[in-house]
Motif scaffolding. Structure first.
Motif, mmCIF file in Angstrom:
data_model
loop_
_atom_site.group_PDB
_atom_site.id
_atom_site.type_symbol
_atom_site.label_atom_id
_atom_site.label_comp_id
_atom_site.label_asym_id
_atom_site.label_seq_id
_atom_site.Cartn_x
_atom_site.Cartn_y
_atom_site.Cartn_z
ATOM 1 N N PRO A 723 0.696 -1.193 -0.249
ATOM 2 C CA PRO A 723 0.173 0.019 0.064
ATOM 3 C C PRO A 723 0.446 0.913 0.186
ATOM 4 O O PRO A 723 0.427 2.135 -0.148
ATOM 5 C CB PRO A 723 -0.832 -0.058 1.521
ATOM 6 N N GLY A 724 1.773 1.475 0.828
ATOM 7 C CA GLY A 724 2.992 2.431 0.880
ATOM 8 C C GLY A 724 3.234 2.995 -0.428
ATOM 9 O O GLY A 724 3.516 3.612 -1.409
ATOM 10 N N LEU A 725 3.946 1.828 -1.411
ATOM 11 C CA LEU A 725 4.359 2.013 -2.869
ATOM 12 C C LEU A 725 3.877 2.634 -3.257
ATOM 13 O O LEU A 725 3.717 3.366 -4.366
ATOM 14 C CB LEU A 725 5.420 1.176 -2.567
ATOM 15 N N LEU A 726 2.505 1.714 -3.223
ATOM 16 C CA LEU A 726 1.670 2.340 -5.049
ATOM 17 C C LEU A 726 0.752 3.792 -4.479
ATOM 18 O O LEU A 726 0.880 3.737 -5.513
ATOM 19 C CB LEU A 726 0.721 1.350 -4.223
ATOM 20 N N GLU A 727 0.852 4.017 -2.979
ATOM 21 C CA GLU A 727 0.267 5.294 -2.896
ATOM 22 C C GLU A 727 1.057 6.309 -3.164
ATOM 23 O O GLU A 727 0.743 7.110 -3.431
ATOM 24 C CB GLU A 727 0.192 5.174 -1.643
ATOM 25 N N ARG A 728 2.696 5.992 -2.846
ATOM 26 C CA ARG A 728 3.949 7.234 -3.384
ATOM 27 C C ARG A 728 3.428 6.849 -5.055
ATOM 28 O O ARG A 728 4.224 7.758 -5.423
ATOM 29 C CB ARG A 728 5.189 6.661 -3.485
ATOM 30 N N ALA A 729 3.777 6.025 -5.762
ATOM 31 C CA ALA A 729 3.448 5.243 -7.327
ATOM 32 C C ALA A 729 2.479 6.632 -7.027
ATOM 33 O O ALA A 729 2.509 7.575 -8.731
ATOM 34 C CB ALA A 729 3.474 4.173 -6.947
ATOM 35 N N MET A 730 0.706 6.592 -7.265
ATOM 36 C CA MET A 730 -0.078 7.380 -8.102
ATOM 37 C C MET A 730 -0.056 8.953 -7.037
ATOM 38 O O MET A 730 -0.518 9.611 -8.012
ATOM 39 C CB MET A 730 -1.634 6.787 -6.703
ATOM 40 N N ALA A 731 0.847 8.701 -6.310
ATOM 41 C CA ALA A 731 0.889 10.025 -6.144
ATOM 42 C C ALA A 731 2.040 10.935 -7.165
ATOM 43 O O ALA A 731 1.186 12.143 -7.948
ATOM 44 C CB ALA A 731 1.364 10.393 -4.829
ATOM 45 N N ASN A 732 2.762 10.544 -7.746
ATOM 46 C CA ASN A 732 3.543 11.049 -8.340
ATOM 47 C C ASN A 732 2.730 11.451 -9.573
ATOM 48 O O ASN A 732 3.435 12.165 -10.352
ATOM 49 C CB ASN A 732 5.489 9.719 -8.476
ATOM 50 N N LEU A 733 2.202 10.215 -10.302
ATOM 51 C CA LEU A 733 1.952 9.866 -11.297
ATOM 52 C C LEU A 733 0.500 11.104 -11.248
ATOM 53 O O LEU A 733 1.221 11.756 -12.575
ATOM 54 C CB LEU A 733 0.697 8.509 -11.675
ATOM 55 N N VAL A 734 -0.125 11.096 -10.819
ATOM 56 C CA VAL A 734 -1.286 11.912 -10.222
ATOM 57 C C VAL A 734 -0.569 13.511 -10.532
ATOM 58 O O VAL A 734 -0.960 14.603 -10.747
ATOM 59 C CB VAL A 734 -1.746 12.164 -9.666
ATOM 60 N N GLU A 735 0.088 13.885 -9.630
ATOM 61 C CA GLU A 735 1.347 14.807 -9.856
ATOM 62 C C GLU A 735 2.001 15.295 -11.273
ATOM 63 O O GLU A 735 1.473 15.969 -11.531
ATOM 64 C CB GLU A 735 2.351 15.084 -8.426
#
Length: 851
Positions: A723-735
């Motif tokens: 979950p932590g890695l997925l949240e960081r990956a999605m945050a970078n993609l969305v940003e």
């Protein structure tokens, strides 16, 4: 109109007087009435050279602009239009200014020569292309301007402009070459006595080889077969025997007594491939002659004396060195031997030295077991037919009377059968036994070892001769068939080596295993050592045989150069197998070198990548991290200032700026730390099953409200992720998507299930990315387009892809229909959601009842 002639003045170093000599030759030709012009001559501010320019016509130079400067170049069109008889073109290896017709000046010279204009030019030995590495090792300076050797070799005349190192350094010290402020640096660097001496030797040797080529061409054109002793060339005749090393050393001592002596070792092999030479001994002798500065040659010829003399006369040799014959006394009945024949037919222009050695009259050890080529079972049957067959045939013929002629034909047929089965010796035995039986049982007087009729004597002699001849022919055919099959097998093996090894498809261990299988050995190992005093180490091994630590412990060892050997255990190989083994050994060395070069390339790539990462990190720290820090410091300083009264709105704005700067710092530092974890391989995801709708909304906290439309259906299967890695990956993609999406156009984050995968698409309507840049945007520290440095360090997408791959997923970029970029994050589905199983069961219940 014919092609013009090229004359080149060759020097060992700048300042020896090449240009001065060229101008002197021009003045001589002008005095003789020759139309001579200076197409391009550079005097380098040397007074004596500059004086020589007077009285010679100069073609105006062409001036070209390059990087804000104006540079003079030879005007090739003007020279061609002027069309002189002779053109002076200085510095043949010069690189022309971009914008010229040709990249190199020697190409301009080629055009002049093609137009029928004679050219006089200059060049230094260090500018020859083939000597670039040698000159760099001597002087430490890599010459960037070079001319192909073939251009200089094709010149009609090459004249050496020579000067001793001491005289050249005196010219340098007097300021006749460089300006006074450059003299000290030149004398202590490029113009050191050792450098100048080595360059002078290179020039002398190159010109000497050119003169030798001229001489060889002249002898060929004029069909001169008589040897001209212009320099001592000593040919060493090798047999592959142990005396070869003694002969090579003796020839080397003879060559040292004369100036410019040269040693050429030659081994002459039979054209049928049959040889008594030891491949290992020949390899050692080849290494020895090359270490002593000579050359090794392999020549094919059935008449060894004639082939040796033809080779010696072909290379214009002056002496031949041969060893005393190893044949025993009784073997001289077959002929005088190679040494005596060569000495008799050498003539008065070729000296022959017969050198004694320790192997004189000890025998050559020629192989005679030719029948072994037919196989053990065939030889056994051949001897049975050849020895036992004639008595059995005589017993059968005792019951019938077919006549002497038919009896002899039957015995002859039995001899042919023995030859077909066992080769030469069983057939000879069959002929001998058959002739005795014919004499005893079928020629009068019967049952006596005598022949009454002379005609029967002739018949039996012819029978024996025909039997022996047929046996020889059959044995020769069998050996030729064996050789053809062997050569075909060798060609297949060599083809395999050439294909697989050159394509890099075979590793060292695989190649050694192929060697072991090909020769039926227990083990194969490639041994090497750094020097003669270092111990041997194993670079690769295959098989389960006994370990070998040194080549002399192996049953078969094949040297590869001076400090490498292929060692085999299991049995002793015949000499005929060592040729293919030598090819395997050479290829094994090539594979080992390729593997080490690949390892070095990988290490260099890793170091380069690390250097690139460190450089980018420094750039990020120096700018992207300093920007928010500067903003925070300015806001804090303003708030602490007692000279200004801040309103509540101003204080709130400054505090908001501090908070934004801190968030930005946190984001940048987080990406830097994540990238460092990915680079060092310390990312260890904790995979568990989770719903996307529990993670994706949490990744939208860093973007403005209303900038993202979320579409994550509740019916999606769970995914196996960290979950932590997925949240960081999605945050970078969305940003990243929000950063490039037009204002007022929200980014779409949509999810869907596909087989055993779940896709998350982040869709923006920004400028998009061309296909050739889609992979590059995932590399660290990459910003697409003209994004400002303050927009981040370029790690967001690299971190996102690294985290996706760490979780067993993928991240790719696609074009958005209608314009924009879509990031597709694919994750592994863990299974259906437990809270939706009862919905699926209720939906399937009516179908079960209907069925």
């Amino acid at each position: 109109m014919g092609r013009g002639k090229l004359r080149i003045y060759l020097g060992a170093a700048p300042g020896v007087g090449k240009t001065y000599a060229m101008l002197s030759e021009a003045h001589r030709r002008v005095e003789r009435g020759t139309d001579c012009v200076m197409a391009f001559v550079e005097h380098h501010d040397r007074p004596r050279t500059e004086v020589m320019l007077h009285g010679l016509e100069q073609v105006p130079r062409r001036r070209l602009e390059y990087r804000g400067g104006v540079f003079p170049e030879m005007d090739l069109d003007a020279v061609l239009a002027r069309r002189p008889q002779v053109a002076l073109v200085d510095e043949l290896a010069h690189t022309n200014i971009p914008g010229s017709r040709n990249a190199k000046r020697w190409q301009d010279v080629e055009e002049l020569l093609a137009a029928g204009v004679d050219v006089i030019s200059t060049v230094n030995i260090q500018h020859l292309e083939s000597l670039g590495d040698v000159v760099e090792s001597i002087t430490g300076v890599r010459q960037q301007e070079t001319v192909p050797d073939e251009v200089v070799r094709r010149a009609d005349q090459v004249e050496l402009v020579d000067m001793s190192p001491e005289a050249l350094r005196r010219r340098m010290a007097h300021g006749n070459i460089y300006q006074p402020d450059k003299v000290d640096a030149a004398l202590s660097n490029y113009f050191r006595p050792g450098n100048l001496t080595a360059l002078r030797e290179l020039a002398l040797l190159w010109v000497a080889d050119r003169v030798d080529a001229y001489l060889t061409q002249y002898r060929s054109d004029h069909r001169v077969s008589r040897i001209w002793g212009s320099r001592e060339r000593i040919v060493v005749g090798l047999t592959g025997g142990p005396e070869g090393r003694t002969l090579i050393r003796r020839a080397a001592r003879l060559a040292e007594k004369g100036a410019g002596g040269e040693v050429l070792a030659v081994y002459i092999a039979r054209s049928d491939g049959l040889t008594s030479a030891s491949p290992k001994e020949l390899a050692l002798q080849r290494t020895l002659v090359e270490d002593l500065g000579g050359t090794f040659h392999h020549v094919v010829g059935d008449d060894i004396p004639a082939a040796l003399l033809a080779f010696a006369r072909g290379v214009n040799a002056t002496q031949i060195v041969l060893g005393s014959s190893r044949r025993r006394t009784w073997q001289y009945v077959f002929g005088p031997g190679v040494g005596a024949t060569v000495a008799r037919e050498s003539g008065s222009d070729l000296d022959v030295h017969i050198v004694t050695h320790d192997e004189v009259a000890k025998g050559r050890g020629l192989p005679v077991a030719r029948g072994a080529r037919l196989g053990r079972s065939r030889r056994v049957w051949g001897w049975l037919v050849g020895v036992a067959g004639p008595p059995v045939l005589a017993a059968l013929l005792s019951a019938v009377d077919l006549g002497l002629a038919n009896d002899m034909l039957l015995f002859l047929a039995l001899t042919v059968a023995a030859a077909l089965l066992g080769g030469l010796f069983p057939a000879l035995a069959s002929a001998a036994v058959g002739s005795l039986l014919l004499n005893y049982f079928y020629t009068p007087p019967l049952h006596r070892w005598a022949i009454a009729d002379p005609k029967n004597i002739v018949a039996i002699v012819i029978f024996v001769a025909v039997g022996a001849a047929v046996a020889s022919v059959v044995d020769l055919a069998a050996r030729r068939t064996h050789q053809a099959a062997r050569l075909r097998a060798e060609s297949e093996i060599l083809s395999f080596l050439a294909g697989n090894v050159l394509r890099g498809e075979t590793g060292l261990e695989d190649l050694l295993e192929r060697v072991r299988e090909t020769f039926g050995m227990e083990s194969a190992a490639l041994l090497e050592r750094a020097s003669d005093v270092e111990p041997w180490t194993c670079a690769g091994r295959a098989g389960q045989g006994r370990p070998v630590e040194r080549p002399d412990q192996a049953d078969v060892d094949m040297p590869v150069g001076d400090h490498m050997a292929l060692a085999l255990t299991g049995r002793v190989l015949p000499a005929e197998d060592r040729r293919v083994l030598a090819a395997f050994a050479a290829q094994a060395a090539v594979v080992l070198d390729r593997r080490r070069l690949q390892e070095e390339a990988d290490r260099a790539r890793t170091l380069a990548e690390g250097n690139r990462i460190r450089t980018a990190l420094l750039a990020a720290v120096s700018h992207d991290l300093r920007t928010p820090l500067a903003g925070i410091k300015a806001a804090v300083t303003s708030l602490r200032s007692e000279d200004v009264e801040w309103s509540e709105e101003d204080r709130a704005e400054l505090l908001e700026g501090i908070e934004e700067g801190a968030d930005r710092l946190d984001h940048l530092v987080g990406n830097l730390l994540d990238m460092s974890r990915l680079q060092t391989g310390t990312v260890t995801p904790l995979i568990r099953e989770i719903d996307l709708d529990e993670v994706v909304p949490m990744a939208l906290g860093g973007v403005p409200e209303g900038s993202v439309d979320l579409d994550v259906p509740e019916t999606l299967p769970m995914v196996g992720v960290d979950p932590g890695l997925l949240e960081r990956a999605m945050a970078n993609l969305v940003e990243n998507a929000v950063k490039y999406s037009p204002s007022g156009t929200p980014v779409l984050v949509a999810s869907s299930a596909l087989a055993d995968r779940v896709e998350v698409r982040v869709v923006d309507r920004g400028p998009g990315v061309p296909d050739e840049a889609k992979d590059r945007i995932f590399e660290p520290f990459q910003r697409y387009g003209d994004a400002p440095r303050g927009a981040g360090v370029g790690l967001g997408l690299a971190v996102a892809r690294g985290f996706a791959e760490a979780m067993g997923g993928t991240l790719d970029a696609e074009d958005t229909p209608g314009g924009g970029l879509t990031m597709v994050l694919t994750l592994r589905a863990a299974g259906p959601r437990p809270d939706l199983l009862h919905v699926a069961e209720h939906a399937a219940e009516p179908e079960r009842q209907a069925s």
